[in-house]
Design a protein around this motif. Structure first.
Motif, PDB file in Angstrom:
ATOM      1  N   THR A  32       5.151  -1.343  -4.256  1.00  0.00           N
ATOM      2  CA  THR A  32       4.521  -2.306  -5.361  1.00  0.00           C
ATOM      3  C   THR A  32       5.108  -2.176  -6.451  1.00  0.00           C
ATOM      4  OG1 THR A  32       2.818  -0.649  -5.839  1.00  0.00           O
ATOM      5  CG2 THR A  32       2.475  -1.687  -3.799  1.00  0.00           C
ATOM      6  N   GLY A  33       5.598  -1.171  -7.265  1.00  0.00           N
ATOM      7  CA  GLY A  33       5.941  -1.363  -8.722  1.00  0.00           C
ATOM      8  C   GLY A  33       4.671  -0.848  -9.500  1.00  0.00           C
ATOM      9  N   SER A  34       3.626  -0.511  -8.786  1.00  0.00           N
ATOM     10  CA  SER A  34       2.185  -0.303  -9.544  1.00  0.00           C
ATOM     11  C   SER A  34       1.718   0.853  -9.002  1.00  0.00           C
ATOM     12  CB  SER A  34       1.404  -1.516  -9.308  1.00  0.00           C
ATOM     13  OG  SER A  34       0.095  -0.917  -9.678  1.00  0.00           O
ATOM     14  N   LEU A  35       1.300   1.891 -10.024  1.00  0.00           N
ATOM     15  CA  LEU A  35       0.519   2.853  -9.611  1.00  0.00           C
ATOM     16  C   LEU A  35      -0.915   2.820  -8.879  1.00  0.00           C
ATOM     17  CD1 LEU A  35       0.594   6.174  -9.294  1.00  0.00           C
ATOM     18  CD2 LEU A  35      -0.162   6.469 -11.558  1.00  0.00           C
ATOM     19  N   SER A  36      -1.489   1.995  -9.759  1.00  0.00           N
ATOM     20  CA  SER A  36      -2.816   1.436  -9.588  1.00  0.00           C
ATOM     21  C   SER A  36      -2.824   0.952  -8.268  1.00  0.00           C
ATOM     22  CB  SER A  36      -3.104   0.531 -10.595  1.00  0.00           C
ATOM     23  OG  SER A  36      -4.582  -0.151 -10.158  1.00  0.00           O
ATOM     24  N   ALA A  37      -2.067   0.029  -7.703  1.00  0.00           N
ATOM     25  CA  ALA A  37      -2.002  -0.658  -6.306  1.00  0.00           C
ATOM     26  C   ALA A  37      -1.749   0.552  -5.314  1.00  0.00           C
ATOM     27  CB  ALA A  37      -0.756  -1.634  -6.387  1.00  0.00           C
ATOM     28  N   ALA A  38      -0.936   1.429  -5.855  1.00  0.00           N
ATOM     29  CA  ALA A  38      -0.658   2.660  -4.817  1.00  0.00           C
ATOM     30  C   ALA A  38      -1.803   3.317  -4.424  1.00  0.00           C
ATOM     31  CB  ALA A  38       0.610   3.578  -5.460  1.00  0.00           C
ATOM     32  N   TYR A  39      -2.656   3.917  -5.521  1.00  0.00           N
ATOM     33  CA  TYR A  39      -3.494   4.730  -5.288  1.00  0.00           C
ATOM     34  C   TYR A  39      -4.750   4.058  -4.687  1.00  0.00           C
ATOM     35  CZ  TYR A  39      -5.587   3.752 -10.016  1.00  0.00           C
ATOM     36  OH  TYR A  39      -6.147   2.975 -11.131  1.00  0.00           O
TER      37      TYR A  39
END
Length: 111
Positions: A32-39
């Motif tokens: 995703t390129g996003s830590l927020s989206a990952a968690y």
């Protein structure tokens, strides 16, 4: 009787701080390129995600992620070169561990 097994492998220097949870976060960031989206995709809280990341980074002595805050281009997170290498080694090790575990399980628990 039907049996199954599960293996939990974590690595670290002083404590076993790097394992499945950190790997799943890293894989989510790759997608995703996003830590927020990952968690969020893992149904994990921001505080828990940061806690396990910081613990792993501190114990291993390396930076796993680099983040850029929002702005005109928007924010993003990438995995560092050291983080990618650690992921590669961990994944390879886990494939080997899982293969050996399956052999041992079959040897001792199947007829």
């Amino acid at each position: 009787m039907f049996l199954k097994y599960d293996i939990k492998v974590r690595i670290g220097q002083k404590e076993a701080s790097f394992g499945k949870g950190v790997i799943e976060l890293m894989e989510g960031v790759e997608r995703t390129g996003s830590l927020s989206a990952a968690y969020k995709a893992m149904n994990m809280s921001s505080s828990k995600a940061w806690k396990i990341i910081q613990r792993a980074q501190q114990d291993l002595g390396i930076v796993l992620f680099e983040s850029k805050s929002g702005g005109a281009d928007g924010g993003h997170t990438i995995i560092t070169a050291q983080g990618k290498e650690l992921m590669r080694k961990y994944r390879s090790m886990m494939l080997e561990v899982e293969r050996q575990a399956e052999i041992s399980f079959q040897k001792y628990f199947t007829e």
